[in-house]
Write a protein that holds these residues in place. Structure first.
Motif, PDB file in Angstrom:
ATOM      1  N   UNK A   1       0.835  -1.205   0.000  1.00 48.29           N
ATOM      2  CA  UNK A   1       0.000   0.000   0.000  1.00 48.29           C
ATOM      3  C   UNK A   1       0.864   1.247   0.000  1.00 48.29           C
ATOM      4  N   UNK A   2       0.419   2.246  -0.722  1.00 48.66           N
ATOM      5  CA  UNK A   2       1.117   3.514  -0.849  1.00 48.66           C
ATOM      6  C   UNK A   2       0.812   4.400   0.356  1.00 48.66           C
ATOM      7  N   UNK A   3       1.820   5.089   0.869  1.00 48.91           N
ATOM      8  CA  UNK A   3       1.593   5.968   2.003  1.00 48.91           C
ATOM      9  C   UNK A   3       2.750   6.906   2.242  1.00 48.91           C
ATOM     10  N   UNK A   4       2.711   7.553   3.401  1.00 45.83           N
ATOM     11  CA  UNK A   4       3.759   8.492   3.775  1.00 45.83           C
ATOM     12  C   UNK A   4       3.832   8.600   5.287  1.00 45.83           C
ATOM     13  N   UNK A   5       4.974   9.071   5.746  1.00 48.41           N
ATOM     14  CA  UNK A   5       5.184   9.442   7.144  1.00 48.41           C
ATOM     15  C   UNK A   5       5.460  10.933   7.170  1.00 48.41           C
ATOM     16  N   UNK A   6       4.935  11.614   8.154  1.00 50.84           N
ATOM     17  CA  UNK A   6       5.254  13.026   8.354  1.00 50.84           C
ATOM     18  C   UNK A   6       6.064  13.129   9.640  1.00 50.84           C
ATOM     19  N   UNK A   7       7.280  13.653   9.516  1.00 46.47           N
ATOM     20  CA  UNK A   7       8.173  13.839  10.654  1.00 46.47           C
ATOM     21  C   UNK A   7       8.253  15.321  10.986  1.00 46.47           C
ATOM     22  N   UNK A   8       8.233  15.648  12.262  1.00 41.55           N
ATOM     23  CA  UNK A   8       8.397  17.036  12.724  1.00 41.55           C
ATOM     24  C   UNK A   8       9.797  17.202  13.295  1.00 41.55           C
ATOM     25  N   UNK A   9      10.447  18.311  12.930  1.00 40.17           N
ATOM     26  CA  UNK A   9      11.785  18.605  13.429  1.00 40.17           C
ATOM     27  C   UNK A   9      11.671  19.559  14.616  1.00 40.17           C
ATOM     28  N   UNK A  10      12.338  19.197  15.703  1.00 40.67           N
ATOM     29  CA  UNK A  10      12.348  20.034  16.893  1.00 40.67           C
ATOM     30  C   UNK A  10      13.458  21.079  16.838  1.00 40.67           C
ATOM     31  N   UNK A  11      13.534  21.927  17.855  1.00 36.20           N
ATOM     32  CA  UNK A  11      14.537  22.991  17.834  1.00 36.20           C
ATOM     33  C   UNK A  11      15.955  22.462  17.990  1.00 36.20           C
ATOM     34  N   UNK A  12      16.109  21.216  18.430  1.00 34.86           N
ATOM     35  CA  UNK A  12      17.445  20.617  18.538  1.00 34.86           C
ATOM     36  C   UNK A  12      17.875  19.948  17.233  1.00 34.86           C
ATOM     37  N   UNK A  13      16.990  19.928  16.220  1.00 32.42           N
ATOM     38  CA  UNK A  13      17.303  19.292  14.948  1.00 32.42           C
ATOM     39  C   UNK A  13      16.891  17.843  14.865  1.00 32.42           C
ATOM     40  N   UNK A  14      16.404  17.286  15.968  1.00 37.09           N
ATOM     41  CA  UNK A  14      15.959  15.896  15.979  1.00 37.09           C
ATOM     42  C   UNK A  14      14.515  15.809  15.471  1.00 37.09           C
ATOM     43  N   UNK A  15      14.095  14.598  15.113  1.00 36.98           N
ATOM     44  CA  UNK A  15      12.775  14.378  14.523  1.00 36.98           C
ATOM     45  C   UNK A  15      11.922  13.453  15.378  1.00 36.98           C
ATOM     46  N   UNK A  16      10.600  13.645  15.231  1.00 35.35           N
ATOM     47  CA  UNK A  16       9.624  12.722  15.815  1.00 35.35           C
ATOM     48  C   UNK A  16       8.537  12.477  14.775  1.00 35.35           C
ATOM     49  N   UNK A  17       7.806  11.378  14.955  1.00 33.68           N
ATOM     50  CA  UNK A  17       6.695  11.079  14.064  1.00 33.68           C
ATOM     51  C   UNK A  17       5.534  11.994  14.405  1.00 33.68           C
ATOM     52  N   UNK A  18       5.021  12.678  13.397  1.00 32.48           N
ATOM     53  CA  UNK A  18       3.878  13.566  13.573  1.00 32.48           C
ATOM     54  C   UNK A  18       2.587  12.829  13.224  1.00 32.48           C
ATOM     55  N   UNK A  19       2.519  12.312  12.009  1.00 31.03           N
ATOM     56  CA  UNK A  19       1.374  11.511  11.581  1.00 31.03           C
ATOM     57  C   UNK A  19       1.766  10.717  10.336  1.00 31.03           C
ATOM     58  N   UNK A  20       0.860   9.874   9.895  1.00 31.38           N
ATOM     59  CA  UNK A  20       1.101   9.074   8.699  1.00 31.38           C
ATOM     60  C   UNK A  20      -0.212   8.848   7.978  1.00 31.38           C
ATOM     61  N   UNK A  21      -0.108   8.398   6.751  1.00 30.83           N
ATOM     62  CA  UNK A  21      -1.285   8.049   5.969  1.00 30.83           C
ATOM     63  C   UNK A  21      -0.905   6.993   4.955  1.00 30.83           C
ATOM     64  N   UNK A  22      -1.797   6.072   4.713  1.00 29.69           N
ATOM     65  CA  UNK A  22      -1.573   5.061   3.680  1.00 29.69           C
ATOM     66  C   UNK A  22      -2.896   4.416   3.360  1.00 29.69           C
ATOM     67  N   UNK A  23      -2.925   3.767   2.217  1.00 27.87           N
ATOM     68  CA  UNK A  23      -4.154   3.098   1.822  1.00 27.87           C
ATOM     69  C   UNK A  23      -4.085   2.614   0.395  1.00 27.87           C
ATOM     70  N   UNK A  24      -5.233   2.264  -0.136  1.00 28.82           N
ATOM     71  CA  UNK A  24      -5.298   1.784  -1.504  1.00 28.82           C
ATOM     72  C   UNK A  24      -5.259   2.977  -2.447  1.00 28.82           C
ATOM     73  N   UNK A  25      -5.096   2.702  -3.701  1.00 29.08           N
ATOM     74  CA  UNK A  25      -5.012   3.761  -4.702  1.00 29.08           C
ATOM     75  C   UNK A  25      -3.562   4.024  -5.063  1.00 29.08           C
ATOM     76  N   UNK A  26      -3.387   4.717  -6.177  1.00 33.13           N
ATOM     77  CA  UNK A  26      -2.044   4.954  -6.703  1.00 33.13           C
ATOM     78  C   UNK A  26      -1.543   6.368  -6.511  1.00 33.13           C
ATOM     79  N   UNK A  27      -2.389   7.279  -6.016  1.00 31.48           N
ATOM     80  CA  UNK A  27      -1.973   8.669  -5.888  1.00 31.48           C
ATOM     81  C   UNK A  27      -2.511   9.284  -4.603  1.00 31.48           C
TER      82      UNK A  27
END
Length: 193
Positions: free
Chosen positions: A78-104
Motif C-alpha cells: 500500500x502507498x503511504x507516507x510518514x510526516x516527521x516534525x523537526x524540533x529545535x534541537x534538529x531531531x525528529x519525531x513522528x507527527x502523523x502518517x497516511x496510507x491506503x489503496x489507490x495509486x496517488x
C-alpha cells in the motif's frame, strides 16, 4: 536561609534538566534520521497483534516543507507516507502518517509559513512525465514526475490556495510527448496532510 536558596536552585536545575531530557527523548530520530526504517516499522506496528515484517516496508526519497519532512513509502503493497516534525534541537519525531489503496495522494500543506503542493504516486513504467494541478484560487502548478516505483514531488503554492487535497478533476497527466493521458489512470487515492 542559604540552605533554602540552595535547595530551591538545585530543584530548579533538576526540573530544567528533566524537561530538556523529556523533550530530547520525545524526538527519537537524530538530525540525519538514522534508524528511520526500524522506527517507522515500530510506528506502523503500534496496536497490531500480527506485526509487519521489515521486508514489507520500503521508504523512498523525502521532501521537506518548513519543519516537516514527508517520507513516501510502501507498506504491505500500500502507498503511504510518514510526516516527521523537526524540533529545535534538529531531531525528529513522528507527527502523523497516511496510507491506503489507490495509486496517488495529494495535498497542499503548510509548515512554518511555507506552503507547498505535495504529490505522491506510482510511476514505475514512466508513462507520466508531468502532472498539472489547477486548484481553485491559484495555479496551474506543473510538476515533473520521475519514473519511479514511488515518487513524492512538490511545488511552492500561493497563499490563495487553501490547504487540503486537490480534487482529481483538477489534475491532468501528460506523457513525454505532451499528450494528455489522464484518462488512462485510475486517480483514486487519498490525501496528504
Amino acid at each position: 536561609m542559604k540552605k533554602r536558596v540552595l535547595l530551591f536552585s538545585a530543584a530548579a536545575v533538576l526540573c530544567i534538566l528533566a524537561g530538556l531530557t523529556a523533550y530530547h527523548c520525545s524526538f527519537p530520530l537524530d538530525a540525519d534520521r538514522n534508524g528511520l526504517e526500524p522506527a517507522a516499522l515500530q510506528w506502523f506496528n503500534r496496536g497490531r497483534s500480527v506485526p509487519y515484517e521489515a521486508d514489507r516496508l520500503q521508504l523512498y526519497q523525502s521532501v521537506t516543507v518548513g519543519s516537516r519532512t514527508y517520507v513516501p513509502l510502501e507498506l504491505d503493497g500500500r502507498l503511504g507516507y510518514l510526516c516527521l516534525s523537526r524540533g529545535f534541537t534538529g531531531r525528529y519525531k513522528f507527527d502523523h502518517s497516511g496510507r491506503g489503496t489507490g495509486s496517488f495522494r495529494n495535498g497542499v500543506v503548510e509548515s512554518d509559513g511555507v506552503r507547498a503542493l505535495l504529490f505522491l504516486g506510482r510511476n514505475g513504467d514512466g508513462r507520466i512525465a508531468r502532472a498539472v494541478f489547477s486548484p481553485e484560487g491559484g495555479g496551474p502548478y506543473e510538476l515533473d514526475i520521475p519514473a519511479s516505483p514511488v515518487f513524492l514531488v512538490s511545488a511552492p503554492v500561493d497563499d490563495t490556495v487553501s490547504t487540503g487535497p486537490i480534487s482529481i478533476e483538477e489534475i491532468t497527466f501528460y506523457d513525454s510527448q505532451g499528450r494528455d493521458i489522464t484518462e488512462s489512470f485510475d486517480l483514486s487515492g487519498g490525501t496528504i496532510q
